[in-house]
Design a protein around this motif. Structure first.
Motif, mmCIF file in Angstrom:
data_model
loop_
_atom_site.group_PDB
_atom_site.id
_atom_site.type_symbol
_atom_site.label_atom_id
_atom_site.label_comp_id
_atom_site.label_asym_id
_atom_site.label_seq_id
_atom_site.Cartn_x
_atom_site.Cartn_y
_atom_site.Cartn_z
ATOM 1 N N ARG A 143 0.825 -1.212 0.000
ATOM 2 C CA ARG A 143 0.000 0.000 0.000
ATOM 3 C C ARG A 143 0.861 1.265 0.000
ATOM 4 O O ARG A 143 0.605 2.194 -0.753
ATOM 5 C CB ARG A 143 -0.934 -0.024 1.213
ATOM 6 C CG ARG A 143 -2.031 -1.062 1.036
ATOM 7 C CD ARG A 143 -2.863 -1.201 2.279
ATOM 8 N NE ARG A 143 -3.998 -2.079 2.067
ATOM 9 C CZ ARG A 143 -4.662 -2.671 3.050
ATOM 10 N NH1 ARG A 143 -4.310 -2.472 4.307
ATOM 11 N NH2 ARG A 143 -5.693 -3.447 2.787
ATOM 12 N N ILE A 187 -3.086 -1.572 12.439
ATOM 13 C CA ILE A 187 -3.615 -0.386 11.736
ATOM 14 C C ILE A 187 -3.878 -0.677 10.255
ATOM 15 O O ILE A 187 -4.979 -0.464 9.746
ATOM 16 C CB ILE A 187 -2.622 0.813 11.836
ATOM 17 C CG1 ILE A 187 -2.323 1.154 13.296
ATOM 18 C CG2 ILE A 187 -3.122 2.020 11.057
ATOM 19 C CD1 ILE A 187 -3.421 1.880 14.037
ATOM 20 N N CYS A 188 -2.855 -1.177 9.578
ATOM 21 C CA CYS A 188 -2.992 -1.410 8.130
ATOM 22 C C CYS A 188 -3.593 -2.812 7.938
ATOM 23 O O CYS A 188 -2.953 -3.728 7.443
ATOM 24 C CB CYS A 188 -1.622 -1.289 7.461
ATOM 25 S SG CYS A 188 -1.737 -1.140 5.680
ATOM 26 N N PRO A 193 -8.453 -0.615 6.499
ATOM 27 C CA PRO A 193 -7.287 -0.119 7.257
ATOM 28 C C PRO A 193 -7.631 1.203 7.949
ATOM 29 O O PRO A 193 -8.413 1.995 7.422
ATOM 30 C CB PRO A 193 -6.233 0.088 6.160
ATOM 31 C CG PRO A 193 -6.978 0.157 4.872
ATOM 32 C CD PRO A 193 -8.211 -0.675 5.050
ATOM 33 N N CYS A 195 -6.533 4.196 8.316
ATOM 34 C CA CYS A 195 -5.558 5.154 7.779
ATOM 35 C C CYS A 195 -5.484 6.449 8.592
ATOM 36 O O CYS A 195 -4.432 7.081 8.665
ATOM 37 C CB CYS A 195 -5.874 5.463 6.320
ATOM 38 S SG CYS A 195 -5.850 3.982 5.303
ATOM 39 N N CYS A 198 -2.859 6.200 11.050
ATOM 40 C CA CYS A 198 -1.584 5.657 10.567
ATOM 41 C C CYS A 198 -0.503 6.736 10.501
ATOM 42 O O CYS A 198 -0.725 7.808 9.945
ATOM 43 C CB CYS A 198 -1.788 5.043 9.185
ATOM 44 S SG CYS A 198 -0.258 4.395 8.494
ATOM 45 N N GLN A 201 0.289 8.012 6.833
ATOM 46 C CA GLN A 201 -0.820 8.421 5.959
ATOM 47 C C GLN A 201 -0.411 9.471 4.931
ATOM 48 O O GLN A 201 -0.954 9.488 3.832
ATOM 49 C CB GLN A 201 -2.034 8.892 6.767
ATOM 50 C CG GLN A 201 -1.739 9.998 7.739
ATOM 51 C CD GLN A 201 -2.982 10.397 8.516
ATOM 52 O OE1 GLN A 201 -3.809 11.111 7.990
ATOM 53 N NE2 GLN A 201 -3.132 9.906 9.727
ATOM 54 N N CYS A 204 1.643 7.490 2.066
ATOM 55 C CA CYS A 204 1.098 6.266 1.485
ATOM 56 C C CYS A 204 0.471 6.531 0.109
ATOM 57 O O CYS A 204 -0.502 7.276 -0.017
ATOM 58 C CB CYS A 204 0.056 5.701 2.450
ATOM 59 S SG CYS A 204 -0.740 4.231 1.822
ATOM 60 N N LEU A 207 -3.185 5.283 -0.343
ATOM 61 C CA LEU A 207 -4.174 6.169 0.289
ATOM 62 C C LEU A 207 -4.380 7.428 -0.564
ATOM 63 O O LEU A 207 -5.515 7.840 -0.815
ATOM 64 C CB LEU A 207 -3.729 6.543 1.707
ATOM 65 C CG LEU A 207 -4.684 7.479 2.454
ATOM 66 C CD1 LEU A 207 -6.046 6.809 2.682
ATOM 67 C CD2 LEU A 207 -4.104 7.913 3.807
ATOM 68 N N THR A 212 -6.606 1.896 -1.337
ATOM 69 C CA THR A 212 -6.177 0.982 -0.269
ATOM 70 C C THR A 212 -6.957 -0.333 -0.300
ATOM 71 O O THR A 212 -6.470 -1.352 0.165
ATOM 72 C CB THR A 212 -6.343 1.626 1.121
ATOM 73 O OG1 THR A 212 -7.692 2.016 1.263
ATOM 74 C CG2 THR A 212 -5.451 2.815 1.305
#
Ligand code: SF4
Length: 354
Positions: A143, A187-188, A193, A195, A198, A201, A204, A207, A212
């Motif tokens: 991801r 978390i993921c 997830p 996000c 995270c 974030q 990513c 995202l 995702t």
């Protein structure tokens, strides 16, 4: 802050209280990582503690009987893991006085230790720069970097390992590896997830592209289609007949030993052409040599060789009278592999010679 720094800070604040990772000892990390491979943390924790109490060092484990180790493993299942760690402990005790070598190649020589465990032990216990790759880490990396290939594909582990190595926090490799696994576990998540919570974030790619839910891609490699085929060995003196169909299903554009498929065919593309069909119906064709298997892109064929010796002139006359939707030629047997450059030619020759 770099993404690695954000992840590290997040880990320091959010890591779960996992006793086995507190002591940075190679032995206890090894045992815990092996236990975690097929057992959830909550189920593994009490068993881990009693196991370590019973076998506190490599030596105590190495000098125990297999029955003792298996009995301490009760509740964890997959007992080959227990047998392997005992073998590993004996090896470490005999070769390294019960300590863990600090060299990846050497750790991989220990019975039962694979790349994941070796990297986990070396990074967490000794802070050596080896990035781990488990299911959770693969998901985070896919991801984070929008890895859009199949993570179950043949090259995926190699490519993801490169991403993992490049993303490794060289200052804190052990904590970084744990943080990646922890992020994936808490978390993921595979579905939905979290996000918003995270630390990565802003970095990513999945995202930022709102994808995702589309990565990682997990498709099982296509199962090979198993089929039966007959290959025709039609010889005349020191020559053998090769044909070239206009649009064959396999080995396009090549002169080949004529072959056709039998049994239930998956689609029309596998039908025998009229020319090959006529060849296969010539009188006196008989089994020739042994059967063999051959794989061509997602197909596994069991080949039977049939054939005979023919009078070249007579056979040429016969073939010429058929509708010419195919080319054919005679080639010297010793030149077969040059004229038909496929392992199928070699396998047919071997089958006939045996
Ligand atoms: S932002 Fe979301 S998808 Fe990206 S790594 Fe974090 S939890 Fe996973």
């Amino acid at each position: 802050m770099t993404p690695q720094e954000k992840l590290y800070s997040w880990f320091l604040l959010n890591q779960r209280d996992l006793t086995f990772r507190k002591k940075k000892q190679a032995y206890s990390i090894w045992i815990s990582e092996v236990m975690l491979q097929q057992t959830r943390v909550a189920a593994m924790l009490p068993l881990y503690e009693s196991f370590i109490k019973k076998f506190p060092t490599v030596e105590t484990l190495a000098s125990s009987s297999e029955e003792e180790v298996l009995s301490a493993w009760k509740g964890l299942g997959y007992y080959s893991r227990a047998r392997n760690i005992r073998k590993g402990a004996i090896f470490l005790s005999q070769n390294y006085n019960g300590s863990f070598p600090k060299d990846l190649g050497k750790v991989l020589e220990v019975p039962g230790i694979g790349p994941y465990t070796a990297r986990a032990v070396l990074s967490i216990a000794y802070d050596l720069p080896f990035a781990v790759l488990d299911g959770n880490v693969k998901r985070v990396l896919s991801r984070l970097f929008l890895y859009e290939k199949n993570i179950l594909g043949s090259n995926a582990d190699k490519e993801l390992q490169i991403l993992a190595d490049e993303f490794l926090n060289l200052k804190y490799p052990g904590d970084h590896n744990q943080a990646m696994m922890e992020l994936g576990a808490t978390i993921c998540l595979p579905e939905n997830p979290k996000c918003l919570l995270c630390p990565l974030q802003q970095d990513c790619i999945a995202l930022s592209k709102n994808r995702t839910d589309q990565v990682p891609i997990r498709t099982k490699e296509k199962k090979k289609l198993e089929m039966t085929a007959k290959i025709l060995w039609m010889e005349a003196g020191d020559e053998v007949l090769l044909v070239k169909e206009k649009s064959p299903r396999f080995l396009k554009g090549m002169f080949v030993l004529p072959f056709y498929f039998e049994g239930e065919l998956p689609s029309e593309e596998y039908e025998t052409s009229p020319f090959i069909s006529k060849l296969s119906l010539l009188p006196d064709l008989r089994p020739y040599g042994k059967t063999f298997s051959h794989t061509i892109t997602h197909h596994k064929f069991k080949f039977f060789v049939i054939g005979n010796s023919f009078n070249k002139q007579k056979l040429n006359d016969e073939i010429s009278s058929w509708k010419k939707d195919i080319e054919w030629k005679w080639v010297k047997k010793e030149k077969l592999e040059e004229e038909f450059p496929s392992s199928l030619a070699k396998k047919t020759l071997n089958a006939i010679l045996k």
